[in-house]
Design an enzyme around this catalytic site. Structure first.
Site, short mmCIF file in Angstrom:
data_model
loop_
_atom_site.label_atom_id
_atom_site.label_comp_id
_atom_site.label_asym_id
_atom_site.label_seq_id
_atom_site.Cartn_x
_atom_site.Cartn_y
_atom_site.Cartn_z
N TYR A 32 0.98 -1.07 0.16
CA TYR A 32 -0.12 0.02 0.01
C TYR A 32 0.93 1.17 -0.05
CZ TYR A 32 -4.08 2.95 1.48
OH TYR A 32 -5.02 4.09 1.68
N LYS A 56 -0.91 -1.00 -4.29
CA LYS A 56 -2.13 -0.14 -4.09
C LYS A 56 -1.69 1.38 -4.20
CE LYS A 56 -5.98 1.29 -1.35
NZ LYS A 56 -6.40 1.44 0.15
#
Length: 303
Positions: free
Chosen positions: A136, A164
């Site tokens: 992320y 992400k």
């Protein structure tokens, strides 16, 4: 269950009862709405999932219950947001025991680690789990950026598979594709630029407003995938005032209020968060109500 890092993956909100216990009844209603809309995965315990307020046993329960609910239809990912490498490894091991299909993983919390420390943190977890990992990358909110140079090192580990991408710079989609091809799958993570990211080649979208509007979110992805950019653009333009509710500090309260209006959630949040009040609440309600009045008829798009 294997993970294909593509399609729509809701960053599911955690549902609470009035007494602050986990509300699995409403949670199941929302999960069913997501599955009925055709989402491609479920992400638990992220920012929208109020991860920082959840107890270890609650995270485990969410994972175990969700795995049972989805019945193998889609993969279930749990977010790792820990302060120490030891705790992150433990969380990854528990996720595997609880039946998760993959991990979404933030850099270390609180301590602003250097590039070398951040890389070693991810590598340590990758060495200690067989689960696939989506890194992320959100330097705006979490103050640590995972650069492409860092990914050069991280991608030596086969189970680090996706990012992400939440830097807010859509040109990163092209940079990542040029550098890594399909070796690093890209899940766009910012609702307001998801359309642009998907058009530029992102493989999927870890979405926020999907929690309240799953059908519209899936429709945008499917239309873009089919090359029907203009149709997707029409829905995206309608959606934008709602999507902008995802990029402010009160995103959890905003999206939970939207879930109330679409009948698949409650406003309950865990303190110190509180439900919206005053002018902010009135403003968000107006956005939601105005959007519902002009909600697109998805049948005309025949997806």
């Amino acid at each position: 269950m294997s993970v294909k890092w593509e399609g729509i993956m809701p960053a599911i909100t955690t549902k609470f009862n009035d007494d602050d216990t986990l509300d699995f009844n409403m949670f199941e209603i929302n999960i069913k709405a997501q599955l009925d809309a055709g989402v491609h995965g479920i992400v638990l315990g992220g920012t929208l999932g109020e991860a920082s307020t959840l107890l270890e046993e609650e995270k485990r329960s969410l994972t175990q219950v969700t795995v049972k609910m989805v019945e193998g239809k889609v993969p279930v990912m749990i977010n790792i947001a820990e302060q120490s490498t030891k705790a992150a490894i433990k969380a990854a091991n528990m996720a595997e025991e609880d039946g998760a299909s993959g991990l979404m993983m933030l850099p270390p919390m609180r301590y602003k680690s250097s590039d070398r420390e951040t890389v070693e943190y991810f590598k340590a977890v990758a060495k200690n789990t067989s689960l696939p990992i989506m890194v992320y990358n959100n330097p705006i909110d979490y103050k640590i950026e995972i650069t492409n140079k860092m990914f050069d090192e991280l991608l030596k580990f086969d189970n680090i598979e996706a990012v992400k991408e939440s830097t807010r710079d859509v040109t990163n989609i092209t940079r990542i594709k040029n550098r890594f091809g399909d070796r690093l799958k890209i899940m766009t993570g910012v609702d307001t630029i998801a359309f642009e990211s998907l058009v530029l080649g992102a493989d999927g979208w870890v979405a926020g407003l999907v929690c309240a509007f799953p059908e519209e979110t899936v429709a945008i992805y499917e239309l873009i995938k089919a090359g029907r950019i203009q149709d997707a653009l029409e829905i995206n333009r309608w959606f934008m005032p709602l999507l902008e509710l995802d990029i402010v500090p009160e995103l959890v309260q905003n999206i939970k209020l939207a879930e109330v209006y679409t009948g698949i959630g409650t406003e309950n949040v865990r303190p110190p968060r509180l439900p919206l009040a005053g002018k902010k609440r009135k403003k968000v309600i107006k956005i939601i109500e105005d959007s519902l009045k002009t909600r697109p008829d998805l049948a005309k798009y025949k997806i």
